[in-house]
Design a protein around this motif. Structure first.
Motif: not given
Length: 488
Positions: A130-139, A171-176
């Motif tokens: 269920h990851a489509k359309g989501l942007i993730g930050l490392s938390g 491009g949809n995951y970022f190190l926070e």
């Protein structure tokens, strides 16, 4: 005024129950006051505040970014091992579009129904689905990447980050990187995140883990965590949140804090520009019910009502016709005919299958509802007004409360689910809040004030008074002031 360069993407509201203070209207006002044209909401494991947040943002012409600070299970979400699976990793999820919003809802549902163990949890397998359309930050520091970096396991952190990038897509995951300079561990983590970004090519993003709005709220928030943990304020062994500032800081503050990695600030704007969830609010979408060929929902409801009333009364008098036409005019004028037909359908089905039913509340004032077997009593016999149930000025649909015998209620739910589709059927829960009286007692207990005193104060608060809208934050502030006065 040009748009703010920095946008808050890691923000908790009071829907992070007993973990954060900001009310949604105050949160949105803070964003507006700081010149931000967008702001995110990322409550812990839930999406309770999503719709209210969107509504508040629209009032202030601010873009709402819907997200969540999700709990990721150590292994499988179905694992519930004592003293192991009570721990989890945090991961910020932001909905980029409506598909992402839908996936966020699915993940939240799965986390509560299948993965709940101390808290609602997902795992990487369900996230991948269920990851489509989501942007993730490392938390942040409680995220899986920073936990590995804290143990000086750079290679492990790299593997974890690349796995998440594969799940979300490049491009949809970022190190926070978070702004908590008071914490040595955070300073060290930020340096390592920069190195990890250079090694992997995964972009950086700057956040502030917001748990309250103003620095002065730190003590109130500390008391709130005591309420949530069942601790007293003077307990030396309790967890404390006063080691760093978790307030809603300005864009200028964040730009200065991350001047050495300006791309981390710029990426907050890029992410905000990408997030465009558009929900059509204020429109009612009733389940569709088929009617005979040549009929509309309105004409079929009229026919059912007059045929039904003819079987229930000795004579359809002019008084009955006048009342029936009046009710039908309002129901049809508001577009509620499908609603009445659907309710009539499942009430009749239940009765035909020997399931005891009744309808309570103001619906008993509707002659149409009586005629089509929704309610069992004739409102004209008991002089019950239709207007209490529905009138031309009521903005929301009428509330028809149908009851079924508890041992066979599941049969009715199964019937409507099969006939109208599972996407049209939902269970409704009641969202409890901390009332003013209870808040005063809880805060008094945390601060070590005598129970008799707090009980006496709480009883001075009018029950259900609209003129005394005390929240937990107000209760904390008031009771802290009382404690200071008593200590003088």
């Amino acid at each position: 005024m040009p748009p703010s360069k920095f946008i808050h993407l890691h923000v908790h509201s009071h829907y992070s129950l007993l973990q954060a203070l900001p009310k949604l209207d105050e949160l949105v006002k803070a964003a507006k006051a700081n010149g931000m044209d967008a702001v995110a909401i990322t409550d812990y494991g839930v999406m309770y505040g999503g719709i209210e947040f969107i509504q508040e943002c629209l009032k202030k012409e601010i873009k709402p970014i819907i997200g969540q600070c999700a709990y990721v299970a150590l292994d499988k979400l179905t694992d519930k091992r004592p003293r192991i699976d009570d721990k989890s990793h945090q991961l910020v999820l932001l909905a980029e579009n409506n598909e992402g919003y839908g996936n966020l809802l699915k993940l939240t549902t799965i986390a509560h129904l299948e993965g709940f163990y101390y808290r609602p949890r997902i795992d990487k397998d369900v996230l991948r689905t269920h990851a489509k359309g989501l942007i993730g930050l490392s938390g942040g520091m409680r995220g899986e990447v920073c936990k590995a970096l804290a143990m000086d396991e750079f290679g492990k952190a790299e593997a974890i980050a690349l796995e998440y990038q594969e799940i979300f897509g490049k491009g949809n995951y970022f190190l926070e990187m978070q702004d908590h300079p008071e914490l040595d561990d955070q300073i060290s983590a930020n340096k390592k995140l920069i190195a990890l970004s250079k090694k992997t090519g995964i972009p950086l993003v700057a956040t502030k883990d917001v748990l309250y709005l103003k620095p002065d709220d730190a003590e109130a928030h500390d008391v709130l965590t005591c309420v949530g943990d069942g601790k007293t304020f003077d307990d030396e062994r309790r967890a404390r949140m006063t080691d760093a500032d978790y307030s809603f800081v300005s864009s200028e503050h964040m730009e200065k804090a991350f001047a050495h990695v300006s791309e981390a600030i710029e990426n907050t704007r890029r992410i905000a520009d990408r997030c465009n969830v558009v929900l059509e609010l204020g429109k009612w979408n009733f389940a569709n019910i088929d009617v005979p060929e040549g009929e509309t929902h309105d004409t079929w409801l009229t026919k059912m009502a007059y045929e039904g009333i003819a079987t229930k009364v000795p004579e359809v008098t002019s008084e009955i016709r006048e009342r029936m036409d009046y009710e039908l005019g309002i129901i049809q004028g508001k577009g509620y005919s499908p609603y009445f037909l659907v309710v009539s359908d499942y009430m009749r089905w239940a009765k035909d299958h020997g399931i005891m039913t009744t309808t309570r509340g103001s619906a008993a004032g509707s002659l149409v509802s009586y005629a089509i077997d929704i309610v069992p009593v004739n409102p004209l016999t008991y002089k019950l007004p239709f207007e209490r149930f529905l009138n031309p000025f009521r903005p929301s649909p009428p509330d028809i409360d149908g009851d079924f015998e508890d041992t066979r209620r599941d049969e009715v739910i199964a019937y409507v689910t099969e006939k109208y589709g599972k996407e049209k059927v939902a269970q409704i829960g009641t969202f409890g809040t901390m009332a003013a009286r209870g808040s005063v007692r809880d805060v008094g207990r945390v601060l070590g004030l005598p129970y008799a005193l707090c009980d006496r104060i709480s009883k001075m608060i009018p029950m259900g008074s609209q003129g005394f809208p005390m929240t937990i934050a107000h209760a904390i502030e008031t009771t802290v002031e009382l404690r200071e006065e008593m200590s003088k």
